[in-house]
Design a protein around this motif. Structure first.
Motif, PDB file in Angstrom:
ATOM      1  N   GLY A 301       0.808  -1.219   0.000  1.00 43.72           N
ATOM      2  CA  GLY A 301       0.000   0.000   0.000  1.00 43.72           C
ATOM      3  C   GLY A 301       0.836   1.260   0.000  1.00 43.72           C
ATOM      4  N   ASN A 302       0.386   2.279  -0.753  1.00 44.34           N
ATOM      5  CA  ASN A 302       1.086   3.565  -0.777  1.00 44.34           C
ATOM      6  C   ASN A 302       0.457   4.523   0.236  1.00 44.34           C
ATOM      7  N   HIS A 303       0.846   5.794   0.194  1.00 46.61           N
ATOM      8  CA  HIS A 303       0.354   6.768   1.174  1.00 46.61           C
ATOM      9  C   HIS A 303      -1.148   6.985   1.052  1.00 46.61           C
ATOM     10  N   SER A 304      -1.653   6.943  -0.161  1.00 42.27           N
ATOM     11  CA  SER A 304      -3.078   7.162  -0.390  1.00 42.27           C
ATOM     12  C   SER A 304      -3.892   5.881  -0.285  1.00 42.27           C
ATOM     13  N   LEU A 305      -3.212   4.759  -0.168  1.00 42.98           N
ATOM     14  CA  LEU A 305      -3.875   3.452  -0.113  1.00 42.98           C
ATOM     15  C   LEU A 305      -4.881   3.282  -1.256  1.00 42.98           C
ATOM     16  N   ASP A 306      -4.470   3.711  -2.445  1.00 45.77           N
ATOM     17  CA  ASP A 306      -5.349   3.687  -3.618  1.00 45.77           C
ATOM     18  C   ASP A 306      -5.897   2.299  -3.925  1.00 45.77           C
ATOM     19  N   LYS A 307      -5.041   1.293  -3.771  1.00 40.52           N
ATOM     20  CA  LYS A 307      -5.445  -0.064  -4.139  1.00 40.52           C
ATOM     21  C   LYS A 307      -6.089  -0.826  -2.980  1.00 40.52           C
ATOM     22  N   ASN A 308      -6.271  -0.135  -1.863  1.00 36.26           N
ATOM     23  CA  ASN A 308      -6.810  -0.800  -0.674  1.00 36.26           C
ATOM     24  C   ASN A 308      -8.064  -0.112  -0.149  1.00 36.26           C
ATOM     25  N   ARG A 309      -8.731   0.687  -0.994  1.00 37.69           N
ATOM     26  CA  ARG A 309      -9.827   1.514  -0.513  1.00 37.69           C
ATOM     27  C   ARG A 309     -11.005   0.707   0.014  1.00 37.69           C
ATOM     28  N   SER A 310     -11.381  -0.352  -0.674  1.00 38.81           N
ATOM     29  CA  SER A 310     -12.534  -1.129  -0.214  1.00 38.81           C
ATOM     30  C   SER A 310     -12.236  -1.775   1.131  1.00 38.81           C
ATOM     31  N   GLU A 311     -11.014  -2.310   1.289  1.00 37.27           N
ATOM     32  CA  GLU A 311     -10.636  -2.901   2.573  1.00 37.27           C
ATOM     33  C   GLU A 311     -10.541  -1.836   3.662  1.00 37.27           C
ATOM     34  N   LEU A 312     -10.038  -0.662   3.289  1.00 37.48           N
ATOM     35  CA  LEU A 312      -9.890   0.422   4.261  1.00 37.48           C
ATOM     36  C   LEU A 312     -11.233   0.891   4.793  1.00 37.48           C
ATOM     37  N   ILE A 313     -12.194   1.100   3.906  1.00 40.98           N
ATOM     38  CA  ILE A 313     -13.493   1.587   4.376  1.00 40.98           C
ATOM     39  C   ILE A 313     -14.197   0.528   5.205  1.00 40.98           C
ATOM     40  N   GLU A 314     -14.072  -0.733   4.823  1.00 40.53           N
ATOM     41  CA  GLU A 314     -14.674  -1.806   5.622  1.00 40.53           C
ATOM     42  C   GLU A 314     -14.047  -1.862   7.012  1.00 40.53           C
ATOM     43  N   LEU A 315     -12.736  -1.775   7.053  1.00 39.36           N
ATOM     44  CA  LEU A 315     -12.017  -1.779   8.328  1.00 39.36           C
ATOM     45  C   LEU A 315     -12.432  -0.600   9.194  1.00 39.36           C
ATOM     46  N   THR A 316     -12.487   0.586   8.590  1.00 44.37           N
ATOM     47  CA  THR A 316     -12.826   1.801   9.332  1.00 44.37           C
ATOM     48  C   THR A 316     -14.246   1.753   9.865  1.00 44.37           C
ATOM     49  N   ILE A 317     -15.196   1.365   9.028  1.00 41.11           N
ATOM     50  CA  ILE A 317     -16.598   1.329   9.455  1.00 41.11           C
ATOM     51  C   ILE A 317     -16.807   0.292  10.551  1.00 41.11           C
ATOM     52  N   ASN A 318     -16.204  -0.868  10.405  1.00 45.26           N
ATOM     53  CA  ASN A 318     -16.337  -1.889  11.447  1.00 45.26           C
ATOM     54  C   ASN A 318     -15.778  -1.392  12.774  1.00 45.26           C
ATOM     55  N   TRP A 319     -14.653  -0.684  12.706  1.00 45.27           N
ATOM     56  CA  TRP A 319     -14.035  -0.141  13.927  1.00 45.27           C
ATOM     57  C   TRP A 319     -14.933   0.923  14.560  1.00 45.27           C
ATOM     58  N   LEU A 320     -15.432   1.855  13.746  1.00 42.74           N
ATOM     59  CA  LEU A 320     -16.304   2.908  14.261  1.00 42.74           C
ATOM     60  C   LEU A 320     -17.598   2.332  14.827  1.00 42.74           C
ATOM     61  N   ASP A 321     -18.172   1.382  14.113  1.00 40.14           N
ATOM     62  CA  ASP A 321     -19.411   0.751  14.599  1.00 40.14           C
ATOM     63  C   ASP A 321     -19.192   0.102  15.960  1.00 40.14           C
ATOM     64  N   ASN A 322     -18.042  -0.497  16.135  1.00 43.42           N
ATOM     65  CA  ASN A 322     -17.755  -1.207  17.376  1.00 43.42           C
ATOM     66  C   ASN A 322     -17.673  -0.270  18.575  1.00 43.42           C
ATOM     67  N   TYR A 323     -17.119   0.936  18.348  1.00 41.71           N
ATOM     68  CA  TYR A 323     -16.885   1.842  19.477  1.00 41.71           C
ATOM     69  C   TYR A 323     -17.885   3.000  19.572  1.00 41.71           C
ATOM     70  N   LEU A 324     -18.559   3.313  18.465  1.00 45.76           N
ATOM     71  CA  LEU A 324     -19.526   4.417  18.508  1.00 45.76           C
ATOM     72  C   LEU A 324     -20.976   3.946  18.447  1.00 45.76           C
ATOM     73  N   LYS A 325     -21.170   2.698  18.057  1.00 43.81           N
ATOM     74  CA  LYS A 325     -22.531   2.146  17.987  1.00 43.81           C
ATOM     75  C   LYS A 325     -22.590   0.855  18.791  1.00 43.81           C
ATOM     76  N   PRO A 326     -22.410   0.966  20.099  1.00 49.85           N
ATOM     77  CA  PRO A 326     -22.393  -0.253  20.924  1.00 49.85           C
ATOM     78  C   PRO A 326     -23.687  -1.035  20.791  1.00 49.85           C
ATOM     79  N   LYS A 327     -23.546  -2.334  20.743  1.00 53.83           N
ATOM     80  CA  LYS A 327     -24.716  -3.210  20.567  1.00 53.83           C
ATOM     81  C   LYS A 327     -25.568  -3.199  21.827  1.00 53.83           C
TER      82      LYS A 327
END
Length: 327
Positions: A301-327
């Protein structure tokens, strides 16, 4: 009579100051050249190296229309330290009164380099907003001097951090925003902004740190040309170099971050702007101090993570959901 005049003038001052608090000059992002997919393409075609085929593959008309129909995207100005700063926010258009967790996005770059234009708003930032978040960001002081006279100067982690902190109060004035439930998402220089802001903000539940430095002095060994940026931006850099760099290096003051605030560290292994060693070093210190964190390195991956965007957004959303949207 004198007492009446004093009271009258104090009242006027109070009204004037209040009028300059909060969000000013708010306008939809979907305006002018960005009102339609066709006008966006026509505008983009005037830019150097525009590739229409690649643009359409990533952002077809259906995607644009969906974002325009479902997202509220607003540009605005606000006052900080007597300066006029540009900001923006994106949030889902709602038909209920459900509170949205607040995500503060901190951009990279310096001065107007890294300015968050329409393209960037519709990319990673909109990706987060579409998953049920209010995302707000600052352009930072010094980014808009071409069209705002009283815009100040970027201090690269100095008083410009106040521009980030002020966003929380602004968000409180926006309907259906849960300003007691905050995440800081930073990219590159924005990671430093996030750490610095976290020391002063309440209710920060987590930080997502993408391609960020942890030790500014060691980063200069890999990328010495950044010293010119520091000299141009950071006040007293020449006379107080070591101290100024330490103030901007979270690895020097991890213990001043909010206790038990999980940090997601994300980096590309081939980042040429911010070496992956920065995240590796910080992860080691966090582990030593038993500080909650997770390190994810995208191979190649480069600085912009151009080739990893789908994985990045999935990772980010899962992380945010876990800590900002507690079950």
């Amino acid at each position: 009579m004198k007492l009446f005049l004093v009271f009258f003038y104090l009242t006027l001052i109070s009204i004037f100051c209040h009028a300059n608090d909060g969000i000013n000059d708010s306008r939809s992002c979907f305006r002018g050249s960005f009102e339609s997919h066709e006008s966006w393409i026509a505008y983009s075609a005037t830019k150097k190296n525009f590739n229409k085929e690649r643009f359409l593959a990533y952002f077809p008309k259906s995607k644009f229309n969906e974002r325009k129909d479902t997202l509220e995207c607003v540009d605005f100005t606000y006052q900080v330290d007597g300066l006029t700063i540009e900001g923006y926010y994106l949030k889902p258009k709602q038909h209920d009164n459900k509170k949205l967790p607040l995500v503060i996005f901190n951009r990279g770059g310096n001065a107007d380099f890294g300015y968050v234009g329409f393209n960037k708003k519709m990319d990673f930032i909109a990706d987060i907003a579409t998953h049920g978040y209010m995302v707000i960001g600052s352009q930072y002081r010094g980014a808009s001097t071409r069209f705002i006279q009283n815009n100040g100067n970027d201090e690269f982690g100095g008083n410009d951090v106040n521009d980030v902190i002020a966003l929380v109060t602004l968000a409180e004035s926006i309907p259906n925003v849960d300003s007691a439930n905050i995440a800081l998402v930073g990219w590159s220089r924005g990671v430093m902004q996030s750490y610095l802001a976290a020391k002063k903000l309440k209710n920060v539940k987590t930080i997502v740190a993408i391609a960020g430095n942890a030790d500014a002095e060691k980063a200069l060994v890999i990328r010495p040309e950044m010293e010119r940026v520091y000299q141009a931006r950071i006040p007293d850099f020449q006379s107080d170099r070591a101290n100024q760099l330490a103030q901007r290096s979270v690895i020097k003051w991890v213990d001043r971050l909010p206790a038990d605030m999980p940090i997601l560290l994300v980096h590309g292994s081939e980042d040429k702007r911010v070496n992956v060693e920065q995240s590796l070093m910080l992860a080691a210190v966090l582990s030593e101090q038993a500080y909650p964190h997770k390190l994810v390195i995208f191979a190649g991956g480069n600085h912009s993570l151009d080739k990893n965007r789908s994985e990045l957004i999935e990772l980010t959303i899962n992380w945010l959901d876990n800590y900002l949207k507690p079950k």
